[in-house]
Design an enzyme around this catalytic site. Structure first.
Site, PDB file in Angstrom:
ATOM      1  N   GLU A 173      34.973  41.353  58.449  1.00  0.00           N
ATOM      2  CA  GLU A 173      34.342  41.658  57.159  1.00  0.00           C
ATOM      3  C   GLU A 173      32.828  41.580  57.334  1.00  0.00           C
ATOM      4  OE1 GLU A 173      35.709  39.377  53.545  1.00  0.00           O
ATOM      5  OE2 GLU A 173      33.674  38.608  53.641  1.00  0.00           O
ATOM      6  N   ASP A 215      33.402  35.830  41.562  1.00  0.00           N
ATOM      7  CA  ASP A 215      33.143  34.480  41.043  1.00  0.00           C
ATOM      8  C   ASP A 215      32.288  34.562  39.788  1.00  0.00           C
ATOM      9  OD1 ASP A 215      34.483  32.854  42.928  1.00  0.00           O
ATOM     10  OD2 ASP A 215      32.946  33.372  44.406  1.00  0.00           O
ATOM     11  N   LYS A 259      26.498  38.208  61.239  1.00  0.00           N
ATOM     12  CA  LYS A 259      26.137  38.018  62.654  1.00  0.00           C
ATOM     13  C   LYS A 259      27.420  38.064  63.488  1.00  0.00           C
ATOM     14  CE  LYS A 259      21.629  36.864  62.589  1.00  0.00           C
ATOM     15  NZ  LYS A 259      21.262  38.096  61.886  1.00  0.00           N
TER      16      LYS A 259
HETATM   17  P1  FAD Z   1      42.288  36.255  40.489  1.00  0.00           P
HETATM   18  O1  FAD Z   1      43.444  36.673  41.270  1.00  0.00           O
HETATM   19  O2  FAD Z   1      42.007  36.929  39.193  1.00  0.00           O
HETATM   20  O3  FAD Z   1      42.430  34.683  40.236  1.00  0.00           O
HETATM   21  C1  FAD Z   1      41.336  33.917  39.729  1.00  0.00           C
HETATM   22  C2  FAD Z   1      41.873  32.619  39.131  1.00  0.00           C
HETATM   23  O4  FAD Z   1      42.547  32.910  37.897  1.00  0.00           O
HETATM   24  C3  FAD Z   1      42.873  31.888  39.985  1.00  0.00           C
HETATM   25  O5  FAD Z   1      42.682  30.514  39.797  1.00  0.00           O
HETATM   26  C4  FAD Z   1      44.231  32.315  39.414  1.00  0.00           C
HETATM   27  O6  FAD Z   1      45.232  31.330  39.639  1.00  0.00           O
HETATM   28  C5  FAD Z   1      43.901  32.460  37.940  1.00  0.00           C
HETATM   29  N1  FAD Z   1      44.662  33.476  37.218  1.00  0.00           N
HETATM   30  C6  FAD Z   1      45.013  34.713  37.637  1.00  0.00           C
HETATM   31  N2  FAD Z   1      45.636  35.389  36.648  1.00  0.00           N
HETATM   32  C7  FAD Z   1      45.648  34.579  35.587  1.00  0.00           C
HETATM   33  C8  FAD Z   1      46.139  34.690  34.236  1.00  0.00           C
HETATM   34  N3  FAD Z   1      46.749  35.795  33.805  1.00  0.00           N
HETATM   35  N4  FAD Z   1      45.980  33.628  33.392  1.00  0.00           N
HETATM   36  C9  FAD Z   1      45.365  32.482  33.810  1.00  0.00           C
HETATM   37  N5  FAD Z   1      44.900  32.326  35.062  1.00  0.00           N
HETATM   38  C10 FAD Z   1      45.031  33.340  35.929  1.00  0.00           C
HETATM   39  N6  FAD Z   1      33.931  37.620  45.926  1.00  0.00           N
HETATM   40  C11 FAD Z   1      32.945  38.517  45.730  1.00  0.00           C
HETATM   41  O7  FAD Z   1      32.134  38.351  44.808  1.00  0.00           O
HETATM   42  N7  FAD Z   1      32.804  39.598  46.567  1.00  0.00           N
HETATM   43  C12 FAD Z   1      33.652  39.835  47.587  1.00  0.00           C
HETATM   44  O8  FAD Z   1      33.501  40.821  48.301  1.00  0.00           O
HETATM   45  C13 FAD Z   1      34.717  38.897  47.821  1.00  0.00           C
HETATM   46  N8  FAD Z   1      35.599  39.086  48.827  1.00  0.00           N
HETATM   47  C14 FAD Z   1      36.630  38.191  48.996  1.00  0.00           C
HETATM   48  C15 FAD Z   1      37.563  38.405  50.013  1.00  0.00           C
HETATM   49  C16 FAD Z   1      38.609  37.508  50.211  1.00  0.00           C
HETATM   50  C17 FAD Z   1      39.594  37.746  51.318  1.00  0.00           C
HETATM   51  C18 FAD Z   1      38.734  36.348  49.389  1.00  0.00           C
HETATM   52  C19 FAD Z   1      39.834  35.352  49.605  1.00  0.00           C
HETATM   53  C20 FAD Z   1      37.812  36.145  48.361  1.00  0.00           C
HETATM   54  C21 FAD Z   1      36.761  37.045  48.151  1.00  0.00           C
HETATM   55  N9  FAD Z   1      35.828  36.872  47.121  1.00  0.00           N
HETATM   56  C22 FAD Z   1      34.820  37.781  46.930  1.00  0.00           C
HETATM   57  C23 FAD Z   1      35.891  35.693  46.255  1.00  0.00           C
HETATM   58  C24 FAD Z   1      36.729  35.930  44.976  1.00  0.00           C
HETATM   59  O9  FAD Z   1      36.107  36.909  44.178  1.00  0.00           O
HETATM   60  C25 FAD Z   1      36.803  34.596  44.238  1.00  0.00           C
HETATM   61  O10 FAD Z   1      37.567  33.677  44.972  1.00  0.00           O
HETATM   62  C26 FAD Z   1      37.228  34.649  42.790  1.00  0.00           C
HETATM   63  O11 FAD Z   1      36.888  33.405  42.186  1.00  0.00           O
HETATM   64  C27 FAD Z   1      38.714  34.886  42.550  1.00  0.00           C
HETATM   65  O12 FAD Z   1      39.060  36.162  42.863  1.00  0.00           O
HETATM   66  P2  FAD Z   1      40.606  36.621  42.851  1.00  0.00           P
HETATM   67  O13 FAD Z   1      40.597  38.061  43.104  1.00  0.00           O
HETATM   68  O14 FAD Z   1      41.419  35.738  43.708  1.00  0.00           O
HETATM   69  O15 FAD Z   1      40.935  36.327  41.303  1.00  0.00           O
END
Ligand code: FAD
Length: 317
Positions: free
Chosen positions: A19, A126, A305
């Site tokens: 990535e 986030d 990096k």
């Molecule tokens: P979700 O799947 O929406 O989950 C977020 C939270 O809400 C979780 O605690 C989940 O349990 C809870 N939840 C889900 N659905 C519901 C519901 N219906 N009701 C109540 N709670 C619910 N961030 C960036 O800004 N840019 C990036 O490019 C980026 N790349 C990433 C790549 C990877 C591989 C990973 C693991 C993370 C990445 N992130 C990135 C970070 C990510 O955006 C954060 O971890 C974010 O806080 C959660 O994203 P998610 O897609 O897992 O959210």
């Protein structure tokens, strides 16, 4: 080609991918290429490109600070297209709920389709740095699951507002995030897995995990996910420790545990050059075990990096 097709074609052989982060606004893309070049010998079938949240910047106007909101690292889709064109490799733009309306997301997906980009990572993003909790944009999605549904709708020719007889439907392969040590906001690992299952049921084709430093966490997570009925590939995300400050920063930002042995080795280091070497050696050990386990892909977080990723990959691929 789709990430899932790459995995199928590999026929059980573990693939290498990584990535990258777009350069800051105003910086050349050349530095990015300089970091990708040394990794191409390991034949990554796909490269992920992150998307960053917007942030506040303060502009001095005659002594008065003017606050503006901006994205400091724009261009994810453009970079995906540039890399695809230059290296003839598939690219995976990260598509966020945060900071985007559903319409903007639709336009971005249409661009991806025109550019021949066949994979997207669907993520919530986030909270912005000044927010305690994540807030969706007005007219945007609250959870990644909703974004997955939007992408799946598009795959079926269903746009947001228009009823279109699409003769050229998109067919995106959708990746989502998974958390072996649970997402920071999730009340429990079990409820987080339930949310992951919802994303898969909504159409996600594969999962990429948050970084972890103890493989047992990944093995248990894969087992629990399978028991929860998640059958799509779960790709482990690996980040080599690079500086001493990571000992505090990574647990603080990602709510993950670091193994005692790793902490001990890092604390012994006299400088960050030595820490980088410890990070490389730890990641090599992790990767060897994950290869033995039969992980479909080893996905490395390069953080811009690539020297350490090259040192790791050259031992394994
Ligand atoms: P979700 O799947 O929406 O989950 C977020 C939270 O809400 C979780 O605690 C989940 O349990 C809870 N939840 C889900 N659905 C519901 C519901 N219906 N009701 C109540 N709670 C619910 N961030 C960036 O800004 N840019 C990036 O490019 C980026 N790349 C990433 C790549 C990877 C591989 C990973 C693991 C993370 C990445 N992130 C990135 C970070 C990510 O955006 C954060 O971890 C974010 O806080 C959660 O994203 P998610 O897609 O897992 O959210």
């Amino acid at each position: 080609m789709k990430v899932t097709e790459h995995i199928k074609q590999a026929n059980g052989k573990t693939l290498f991918s990584f990535e990258i982060i777009p350069p800051k606004k105003g910086n050349s893309i050349q530095e990015l290429y300089n970091n990708i070049d040394p990794l191409m010998e390991f034949k990554p079938p796909f490269i992920d490109v992150t998307t960053s949240r917007e942030e506040y910047v303060y502009i001095d106007r005659d002594g008065l600070l003017d606050r503006k909101i901006t994205r400091m690292r724009p261009g994810t889709v453009g970079i995906c297209a540039a890399i695809k064109h230059k290296y003839n490799v598939d690219t995976v733009p990260h598509v966020l709920c945060g900071g985007f309306t559903k319409e903007e997301t639709e336009y971005l997906l249409v661009d991806c389709h025109y550019l021949g980009i066949e994979n997207v990572m669907a993520l919530r993003g986030d909270a912005m740095s000044h927010q305690k909790y994540f807030e969706p944009a007005t007219g945007g999605h609250t959870y990644a699951c909703e974004l997955v549904k939007q992408i799946q709708n598009l795959n079926h020719g269903k746009y947001l507002h228009d009823v279109i007889e699409a003769d050229d439907k998109a067919d995106f392969c959708i990746g989502v995030a998974g958390y072996p040590e649970k997402h920071i906001e999730a009340p429990s690992l079990k409820s987080d897995l339930k949310r992951l299952k919802e994303k898969v049921d909504a159409g996600a084709d594969y999962v990429v995990t948050q970084m972890f430093f103890d493989n047992k966490r990944y093995f248990k997570f894969v087992e629990a996910a399978q028991q929860a009925g998640i059958t799509v590939p779960i790709i482990p995300g690996i980040k080599p420790i690079a500086v001493k400050r990571h000992l505090q920063l990574l647990p603080q930002v990602f709510k993950i545990d670091l193994p005692e042995e790793l902490i001990y080795e890092v604390e012994k280091c006299k400088d960050n050059k030595a820490v980088r070497q410890v990070g490389i050696e730890w990641a090599i050990q992790q990767s060897k075990e994950l290869l033995e386990f039969g992980a479909p892909v080893l996905h490395y977080y390069s953080m811009g990096k690539s020297d350490n990723i090259k040192a790791i990959a050259s031992q394994l691929f």
